[in-house]
Design an enzyme around this catalytic site. Sequence first.
Site, PDB file in Angstrom:
ATOM      1  N   LYS A 126      12.819  -5.239   3.480  1.00  0.00           N
ATOM      2  CA  LYS A 126      12.962  -4.496   4.804  1.00  0.00           C
ATOM      3  C   LYS A 126      13.984  -4.884   5.646  1.00  0.00           C
ATOM      4  O   LYS A 126      14.699  -4.321   6.235  1.00  0.00           O
ATOM      5  CB  LYS A 126      11.676  -4.408   5.646  1.00  0.00           C
ATOM      6  CG  LYS A 126      10.583  -3.320   4.860  1.00  0.00           C
ATOM      7  CD  LYS A 126       9.723  -3.161   6.184  1.00  0.00           C
ATOM      8  CE  LYS A 126       8.672  -1.968   5.603  1.00  0.00           C
ATOM      9  NZ  LYS A 126       7.706  -1.585   6.759  1.00  0.00           N
ATOM     10  N   LYS A 149       8.499   3.197  -5.588  1.00  0.00           N
ATOM     11  CA  LYS A 149       7.324   3.523  -5.044  1.00  0.00           C
ATOM     12  C   LYS A 149       7.333   4.821  -4.363  1.00  0.00           C
ATOM     13  O   LYS A 149       8.385   4.982  -3.620  1.00  0.00           O
ATOM     14  CB  LYS A 149       6.853   2.382  -4.152  1.00  0.00           C
ATOM     15  CG  LYS A 149       5.464   2.587  -3.709  1.00  0.00           C
ATOM     16  CD  LYS A 149       5.099   1.193  -2.697  1.00  0.00           C
ATOM     17  CE  LYS A 149       5.701   1.494  -1.417  1.00  0.00           C
ATOM     18  NZ  LYS A 149       5.190   0.584  -0.259  1.00  0.00           N
ATOM     19  N   LYS A 201       6.845   6.950   2.592  1.00  0.00           N
ATOM     20  CA  LYS A 201       7.051   7.898   3.603  1.00  0.00           C
ATOM     21  C   LYS A 201       8.419   7.703   4.237  1.00  0.00           C
ATOM     22  O   LYS A 201       9.028   8.488   4.962  1.00  0.00           O
ATOM     23  CB  LYS A 201       5.759   7.600   4.775  1.00  0.00           C
ATOM     24  CG  LYS A 201       5.553   6.436   5.153  1.00  0.00           C
ATOM     25  CD  LYS A 201       4.370   6.433   5.877  1.00  0.00           C
ATOM     26  CE  LYS A 201       3.503   5.139   6.146  1.00  0.00           C
ATOM     27  NZ  LYS A 201       2.044   5.190   6.415  1.00  0.00           N
TER      28      LYS A 201
HETATM   29  P1  AMP Z   1       1.850   1.857   4.587  1.00  0.00           P
HETATM   30  O1  AMP Z   1       1.729   3.250   4.570  1.00  0.00           O
HETATM   31  O2  AMP Z   1       2.618   1.072   3.967  1.00  0.00           O
HETATM   32  O3  AMP Z   1       0.998   1.301   5.838  1.00  0.00           O
HETATM   33  O4  AMP Z   1       0.536   1.798   3.267  1.00  0.00           O
HETATM   34  C1  AMP Z   1      -0.778   1.960   3.550  1.00  0.00           C
HETATM   35  C2  AMP Z   1      -1.617   1.563   2.463  1.00  0.00           C
HETATM   36  O5  AMP Z   1      -1.388   2.664   1.515  1.00  0.00           O
HETATM   37  C3  AMP Z   1      -1.690   0.364   1.737  1.00  0.00           C
HETATM   38  O6  AMP Z   1      -3.010  -0.069   1.191  1.00  0.00           O
HETATM   39  C4  AMP Z   1      -0.331   0.540   0.831  1.00  0.00           C
HETATM   40  O7  AMP Z   1      -0.885  -0.311  -0.429  1.00  0.00           O
HETATM   41  C5  AMP Z   1      -0.959   1.943   0.362  1.00  0.00           C
HETATM   42  N1  AMP Z   1       0.176   2.931  -0.434  1.00  0.00           N
HETATM   43  C6  AMP Z   1       1.367   3.076   0.257  1.00  0.00           C
HETATM   44  N2  AMP Z   1       2.165   3.671  -0.541  1.00  0.00           N
HETATM   45  C7  AMP Z   1       1.403   3.654  -1.906  1.00  0.00           C
HETATM   46  C8  AMP Z   1       1.664   4.283  -3.170  1.00  0.00           C
HETATM   47  N3  AMP Z   1       2.946   4.731  -3.411  1.00  0.00           N
HETATM   48  N4  AMP Z   1       1.081   3.932  -4.271  1.00  0.00           N
HETATM   49  C9  AMP Z   1      -0.193   3.643  -3.782  1.00  0.00           C
HETATM   50  N5  AMP Z   1      -0.568   3.024  -2.617  1.00  0.00           N
HETATM   51  C10 AMP Z   1       0.328   2.992  -1.880  1.00  0.00           C
END
Ligand code: AMP
Length: 341
Positions: A118, A201, A204
Amino acid sequence: MAETGHTQRVFSGIQPSGGLTLGNYLGAIKRFVSMQDGGSETVYCMVDLHAITVWQDPEALRRQTRELAAGFIASGIDPERSVLFNQSQVSAHARLGWIFNCVARMGWMNRMTQWKEKAGKNSENASLGLFAYPSLMAADILAYHATHVPVGEDQKQHLELTRDIATKFNQVYGLDFFPITEPVIEGAATRVMSLRDGLKKMSKSDPSDMSRINLTDSADTIARKIRKAKTDPEPLPGAVDGLANRPEARNLVNIYAALAGISVDATLAQAGGRQFGQFKTALAELAVETLAPITSEMARLMHDPAEIDRIIGQGANKAAAIAEPILDQVHDIVGMIRSRG
Ligand code: AMP
Ligand code: TRP
């Protein structure tokens, strides 16, 4: 779930830094719901303090926080059975985060992959909060003495750091105070990949909207994104080893398995030998069938933002009732005077 000396409690958080994706749903929220339904004590948090480690427009942040709360509820999180709230309403997070800033070492933070990715080459200009992000995350978890943390694969390193912080705190103060938290990274969809690149991955923050499925996408958009998803020319294999070196094929099969709630083996037993065109049609149907009710419930909930605020305010009261007494103990352990009436 593995036994520890502490009472079992589940905690997890998601950043309100944009819309929810299918990755968040399958990798996190769907599993949060099953832990709630399995009878565990569950605490789920919209981590707005984490979100502002990079710039967030204030109005957008408020809207995204409500939308995330709506996403949790629409997916099956019941605010009566789970504690659901936004992080900034419970000051214990920031207070424990500071104490952990004084426990964690610069070297530990410097090794974090997410920080390196990041902050990138521009680390001189990244916020200090982005660097300290993992110690606030450890505080989120440990302010509740949480024992189990369901997350996607990308959070594994942060959870190892949480264990390091708990261990070091326990060691330097000579107590068995914080539990050594177990990460819960399970199922076919712990790492949902981009629909355009099976090695990246699903996120968003990806500039291409075609790379992801958003929980707010219409049925038509979902079907189009799946139809256009990158694949290879081979038909689907009949067994898992046939997915080796086929990241895009593996991703679509994993998504199907996770949505259907069946194993990857069972998915390939059904779909092996089919062409991708046919498989994508089935996948799109399944995705729409699963997500459409969630999308429409989210939209319904978003019509009444005051009600969402009320729900997460109540959740914050419940969260504070758990975390405040733990913070009092931390202050006593560390040597802070508490003399307010
Ligand atoms: P974040 O949106 O980065 O706050 O992620 C929130 C949760 O969603 C965390 O537990 C991440 O590990 C999970 N997560 C985010 N993107 C993915 C993805 N592409 N595949 C699986 N889990 C995800
Ligand atoms: N870092 C997590 C992510 O980006 C979000 C998060 C913050 C979290 N605090 C947490 C996850 C505590 C689990 C537990 O996905």
